[in-house]
Structure formats: structure tokens, C-alpha cells
Scaffold this motif. Structure first.
Motif, PDB file in Angstrom:
ATOM      1  N   ASN A 127      42.205  48.841  40.017  1.00 37.82           N
ATOM      2  CA  ASN A 127      42.597  47.661  39.244  1.00 37.82           C
ATOM      3  C   ASN A 127      42.131  47.761  37.798  1.00 37.82           C
ATOM      4  O   ASN A 127      42.811  47.279  36.886  1.00 37.82           O
ATOM      5  CB  ASN A 127      42.027  46.399  39.892  1.00 37.82           C
TER       6      ASN A 127
ATOM      7  N   LEU B 220      44.706  47.472  34.241  1.00 36.29           N
ATOM      8  CA  LEU B 220      44.586  46.382  33.275  1.00 36.29           C
ATOM      9  C   LEU B 220      44.946  46.800  31.855  1.00 36.29           C
ATOM     10  O   LEU B 220      45.130  45.945  30.991  1.00 36.29           O
ATOM     11  CB  LEU B 220      43.148  45.835  33.288  1.00 36.29           C
TER      12      LEU B 220
ATOM     13  N   ILE C 194      44.064  41.841  28.732  1.00 35.63           N
ATOM     14  CA  ILE C 194      44.555  42.456  29.961  1.00 35.63           C
ATOM     15  C   ILE C 194      46.051  42.223  30.131  1.00 35.63           C
ATOM     16  O   ILE C 194      46.625  41.291  29.596  1.00 35.63           O
ATOM     17  CB  ILE C 194      43.801  41.914  31.190  1.00 35.63           C
ATOM     18  N   HIS C 195      46.665  43.125  30.871  1.00 35.74           N
ATOM     19  CA  HIS C 195      48.069  43.068  31.278  1.00 35.74           C
ATOM     20  C   HIS C 195      49.047  43.245  30.114  1.00 35.74           C
ATOM     21  O   HIS C 195      49.734  44.263  30.028  1.00 35.74           O
ATOM     22  CB  HIS C 195      48.385  41.769  32.021  1.00 35.74           C
TER      23      HIS C 195
ATOM     24  N   MET D 196      37.022  42.788  31.560  1.00 35.31           N
ATOM     25  CA  MET D 196      38.459  42.723  31.814  1.00 35.31           C
ATOM     26  C   MET D 196      38.744  42.419  33.294  1.00 35.31           C
ATOM     27  O   MET D 196      39.646  41.647  33.621  1.00 35.31           O
ATOM     28  CB  MET D 196      39.120  44.035  31.381  1.00 35.31           C
ATOM     29  N   LEU D 197      37.964  43.028  34.173  1.00 42.90           N
ATOM     30  CA  LEU D 197      38.130  42.751  35.600  1.00 42.90           C
ATOM     31  C   LEU D 197      37.800  41.293  35.921  1.00 42.90           C
ATOM     32  O   LEU D 197      38.488  40.646  36.721  1.00 42.90           O
ATOM     33  CB  LEU D 197      37.238  43.683  36.415  1.00 42.90           C
TER      34      LEU D 197
ATOM     35  N   LYS E 244      38.049  38.752  33.866  1.00 43.36           N
ATOM     36  CA  LYS E 244      39.147  37.946  33.322  1.00 43.36           C
ATOM     37  C   LYS E 244      40.335  37.960  34.294  1.00 43.36           C
ATOM     38  O   LYS E 244      40.985  36.939  34.512  1.00 43.36           O
ATOM     39  CB  LYS E 244      39.580  38.489  31.953  1.00 43.36           C
ATOM     40  N   SER E 245      40.604  39.123  34.895  1.00 44.29           N
ATOM     41  CA  SER E 245      41.710  39.235  35.838  1.00 44.29           C
ATOM     42  C   SER E 245      41.439  38.427  37.098  1.00 44.29           C
ATOM     43  O   SER E 245      42.342  37.768  37.636  1.00 44.29           O
ATOM     44  CB  SER E 245      41.932  40.711  36.201  1.00 44.29           C
TER      45      SER E 245
ATOM     46  N   GLU F 268      41.925  34.791  36.296  1.00 39.26           N
ATOM     47  CA  GLU F 268      43.368  34.527  36.211  1.00 39.26           C
ATOM     48  C   GLU F 268      43.964  34.392  37.610  1.00 39.26           C
ATOM     49  O   GLU F 268      44.782  33.498  37.871  1.00 39.26           O
ATOM     50  CB  GLU F 268      44.043  35.670  35.449  1.00 39.26           C
ATOM     51  N   GLY F 269      43.545  35.279  38.521  1.00 36.28           N
ATOM     52  CA  GLY F 269      44.036  35.202  39.892  1.00 36.28           C
ATOM     53  C   GLY F 269      43.598  33.932  40.594  1.00 36.28           C
ATOM     54  O   GLY F 269      44.373  33.311  41.333  1.00 36.28           O
TER      55      GLY F 269
ATOM     56  N   SER G 253      38.968  31.709  30.742  1.00 38.82           N
ATOM     57  CA  SER G 253      38.379  33.038  30.532  1.00 38.82           C
ATOM     58  C   SER G 253      37.083  32.969  29.733  1.00 38.82           C
ATOM     59  O   SER G 253      36.248  33.872  29.822  1.00 38.82           O
ATOM     60  CB  SER G 253      39.385  33.950  29.820  1.00 38.82           C
TER      61      SER G 253
ATOM     62  N   LYS H 197      43.810  41.233  41.660  1.00 39.31           N
ATOM     63  CA  LYS H 197      45.097  41.626  41.086  1.00 39.31           C
ATOM     64  C   LYS H 197      46.081  40.496  41.321  1.00 39.31           C
ATOM     65  O   LYS H 197      46.614  40.348  42.417  1.00 39.31           O
ATOM     66  CB  LYS H 197      45.612  42.907  41.735  1.00 39.31           C
TER      67      LYS H 197
END
Length: 480
Positions: free
Chosen positions: A58, A62, A111-112, A317-318, A320-321, A324-325, A339, A422
Motif C-alpha cells: 500500500n 500511494l 496521496i493518490h 502517507m499511510l 492519511k490513507s 481517508e478509508g 488528516s 486501502k
């Protein structure tokens, strides 16, 4: 600009402040306790191989695609440069304004997709302009007052008392100027257009969205243009600076404290606000956060080469992901989560777990889980101190129920192997220039042809099903 700070609080306000204020503990004791708890957690952690692979894979996913990055940078840079020229010539208050790039994209932790950008349009006050700062909370929100009336351009943004600087007037003027700018500005890509979003009560920004010229186009890029008053001296509540001496060193702290601070026109949240709160300004540290995250190592050589790389940014970054999830999965329960809560947790963790050796890329899964546990611990305690203003609790807007839900959700994620790390697959709406040109050159006849054939195909499928049903029924009647 010279500043004088004063605090005007009634006895009743003092009681409210004491009631809202989190229980204070010695800073060193807190950091030592966090360090000891973290050490125990790291010693006892055992990560399954599949979870370790899941985290590493993952982290790789990102990264932003290079084609998306180039296209977005070209569009946003052109917008920024032309807007700044316009503001310099349009209003005397912004005659010497500059643009300060901030946010996750410029910190290189976006990210993304490169779909969100922050721009602080900084306008310095005159050297002869003196301000009184009245603290409205623990040190984040202030009322800005001139010590005496002035004839300078800032006069147009004062309240009727001719002393208080109105945050709403400055923000409304920025909205007006941006709308006026867009009437003559042309996007480099002819297939795109900028639109100004509706005002949000507690937002200090003029938010714009980039769309394709099609009527039903999805948002490609969002930009926040934030007016920010530059002030040379820091308010008393934050004058000591963040606790980074053990992490970045004394010289780095001195460099940070020598930087100016900025005030953005943000209204405090809450009901039955006082007139001061309606015209409040919030101190911003985004430029310092960018500096810290960019130069994040305990040693200056950190991340200068492959041999000295660390996994700090990957961990952020992880996180933040994962946030978000969680917000996608529980939009109502975690509405207040953002975030910045993850970013603050990250900065606190770096200040206590500062040794570069503890952030070895080979230990990425361990480091990330350490960060997740830190956020879960803050949620369980109900107190996430602002990194620069520890008296302010970033979880103060959360209900006890929401905090318990967040803590339990993070525990469940760690138990279940981080399934929300993810979020659902996102298809990048950003299209390279050549693809946009092809889309724009598509004729009405071509679109009509595709539409008619898609309708015909659907109709034929339905007729086929109906025919099969009729034939089947006929055979049933015939043989029975």
C-alpha cells in the motif's frame, strides 16, 4: 510590524477557559511516558507476514503518477502566477503580496492524486502598524486590533470602531477579487474552467474547483486561496516554539522562531458566538510544518541518499490513507476527523521518537503501526494537543461517543489487518493534455453515434430476453 499582546477576559470567561482547558501535565513527563510506552509496544509487537506485505504494498501504491503530477503542476502554477499579478495591481493591500505554497502536495506527502492545493496569499502589515493581540482561546484564535487609527490601505477592513481588523471583510474582498480575476483569466487547457465554490462559514479560504468544460464534469482539482496577514513577532502563547530541540536541534528551533507567523481569517466554531469570535483570526503554522516535514531527520544527512533514507513520510502517507478509508466507511460517526489529526500525531511522535535509526525503511510496518497506536492512544485519552499550541486540544470538537468510536475503530483495524488502509479504488480524473485535446475534438456526430449504438444495444438485449420468455411459454402450453 510591532505587536503588543493583551488578554481581556471576564471572570465568567476565565471559568469557561478553565473548564475547557485539558488537564495539564509537565511536558517532559508526558514525552518520557510516551517514549516508554512506545518502547514497550515496539518490543512486544509481532507482525504477521501477510500484514507486513499489505502495508509495504500500500505504501508503494500511494505515490502520485508522474503524468498527473506534471499536468496538475502546469495548471496550478499558471493560475497562481497570474492571480498574484492580478492582486498586486488590483488592490493596494495586496500590492506586495506573495504566494506561500503549503499543504501536503508541497510537503510531498500527498496521496493518490494531485487534486488538492493550498495557497496562502500573504500580505505584510506596514512596519509602522502596531497591533494588539487578544487571545480568544488557548492560543490559536485572536482578535486583532490596531493601537491607533490609521490611513493605510488596511483601513478599509476595519470595523466601525476603526481599530479591530475584520476577518470577514478581508475574506469577502478576496472572494470578490478572485471572481473578478476569473472573468478574464484563461486556463492553459482550453477544455477546462475554474469555478468558485460557495462560501463555508468556518473556512478561511476561497475554494476553487477545476472542471472540464462539459456540463456534468467531475472536479479535477481543488485549490484553496487563503489570505494571510504576515506578522514578525509570535504571540506570547507560542513564543517558545515547538518542542523539537532533541529532534531537530537548538539551531533548527532558533531558525523556526525567527520566521514570521501568519494569521488567517477563520471564525471560531460554536453557537452563540461573541462579536470577537465572529471576527477572529487563527494563527497558522503551515509554512513551519512544511519546513519541519521537509527537513525531518535527526541528522542533516537523513534522506540525502539511498543509504540514509528513512520511512517517516511513508508512515504519514499511510496514516492519511487509513484516515481517508475510515471517513469513507464511517462518514457520520467520524465527520470531525481529518488528516490534520494524523499530521499532528505524526509530529508529536517524531518529537519523542527522534532517532533516525528508529525509522529505517526495513521497519516500515513496525513504524506505521506505532503511529496508528499513537493516534488510538490520543483518541482514548480524549486529548490531542496542538503541536505548536499544546493548550489547545484538537479533539475538543469531538463528542465522547465519537472519540470512543474512533479509538475502537482503530483497534479493530489493527485486529483485522488494516482492511481500510486501502480505500475503494479511485480512478484519476486527471487527463494528460493530449487526451484532453482528443476529448475536445470529438464531434457531436461521434458522440451521437456512440449514444445511439449504446441505446440500440441495450434495446436489443431487452428484446432478446422478452423473445426467449415468449418462446418458452409457448412450448410449455404446446406440450402440456
Amino acid at each position: 510590524m510591532e505587536l503588543k499582546e493583551k488578554q481581556q477576559r471576564s471572570p465568567r470567561q476565565a471559568q469557561v477557559d478553565e473548564r475547557v482547558k485539558p488537564v495539564a501535565r509537565p511536558k517532559e513527563k508526558i514525552q518520557q511516558q510516551q517514549s516508554e510506552e512506545g518502547a514497550v509496544a515496539e518490543e512486544s509487537v509481532s507482525i504477521p507476514t501477510d500484514l507486513e506485505s499489505w502495508i509495504r504494498n500500500n505504501a508503494k501504491d500511494l505515490k502520485i503518477r508522474l503524468t498527473d503530477r506534471r499536468w496538475a503542476a502546469e495548471v496550478v502554477n499558471d493560475f497562481r502566477e497570474n492571480l498574484l499579478k492580478f492582486l498586486n495591481n488590483e488592490h493596494p493591500l495586496f500590492k506586495s503580496a506573495e504566494c506561500l505554497n503549503a499543504g501536503s502536495y508541497f510537503e510531498k506527502v500527498k496521496i493518490h492524486m494531485p487534486d488538492e492545493f493550498d495557497m496562502m496569499v500573504t500580505f505584510p502589515g506596514s512596519p509602522n502598524l502596531r497591533l494588539n493581540l487578544t487571545k480568544l482561546d488557548g492560543g490559536l484564535f485572536y482578535r486583532l486590533d490596531l493601537t491607533r487609527p490609521t490611513r493605510q490601505p488596511i483601513k478599509a477592513f476595519l470595523l466601525e470602531n476603526t481599530l479591530t481588523l475584520s476577518s470577514s471583510k478581508v475574506l469577502n474582498e478576496m472572494h470578490r477579487l478572485v471572481r473578478k480575476f476569473l472573468k478574464t483569466y484563461k486556463v492553459p487547457d482550453e477544455c477546462c474552467r475554474w469555478e468558485v465554490n460557495r462560501k463555508r462559514v468556518h473556512s478561511p479560504a476561497v475554494t476553487l474547483s477545476l472542471f472540464k468544460t462539459d456540463k456534468n464534469s467531475e472536479e479535477l482539482i481543488s485549490v484553496d486561496v487563503v489570505p494571510a496577514l504576515e506578522v514578525q513577532s509570535w504571540p506570547v502563547a507560542v513564543r517558545n516554539g515547538p518542542h523539537v530541540t532533541n529532534w531537530l536541534g537548538k539551531k533548527a528551533l532558533q531558525d523556526i522562531r525567527s520566521l514570521p507567523c501568519y494569521f488567517v481569517p477563520k471564525r471560531q466554531k460554536g453557537r452563540n458566538l461573541s462579536e470577537d469570535a465572529k471576527e477572529s483570526w487563527r494563527i497558522s503554522f503551515s509554512h513551519i510544518e512544511k519546513k519541519i516535514i521537509t527537513s525531518h531527520g535527526n541528522k542533516k544527512t537523513c534522506c540525502e541518499s539511498n543509504a540514509t533514507k528513512c520511512c517517516r513520510k511513508q508512515c504519514l502517507m499511510l496514516l492519511k490513507s487509513l484516515i481517508e478509508g475510515l471517513k469513507q466507511r464511517f462518514p457520520k460517526e467520524l465527520d470531525d476527523l481529518c488528516s490534520y489529526h494524523g499530521k499532528t500525531t505524526f509530529l508529536h511522535t517524531l518529537s519523542t521518537r527522534y532517532d533516525d535509526a528508529k525509522w529505517d525503511p526495513r521497519d516500515l510496518p513496525v513504524c506505521f503501526l506505532y503511529l496508528v497506536r499513537a493516534l488510538e492512544d490520543y483518541a482514548s485519552r480524549g486529548n490531542l494537543p496542538h503541536f505548536f499550541v499544546p493548550e489547545c486540544n484538537l479533539f475538543s470538537s469531538f463528542s465522547q461517543k465519537a472519540l470512543a468510536f474512533l479509538a475502537n475503530a482503530l483497534k479493530e483495524q489493527m485486529r483485522e489487518g488494516l482492511p481500510l488502509l486501502k480505500p475503494p479504488a479511485l480512478v484519476s480524473p486527471l487527463i494528460p493534455r493530449e487526451d484532453l485535446d482528443e476529448t475536445c475534438n470529438e464531434t457531436f456526430e461521434e458522440r451521437s453515434f456512440l449514444l445511439v449504438h449504446s441505446v440500440d444495444a441495450a434495446l436489443m438485449n431487452k428484446l432478446g430476453v422478452a423473445f426467449a420468455v415468449v418462446v418458452g411459454f409457448a412450448f410449455y402450453i404446446l406440450f402440456n
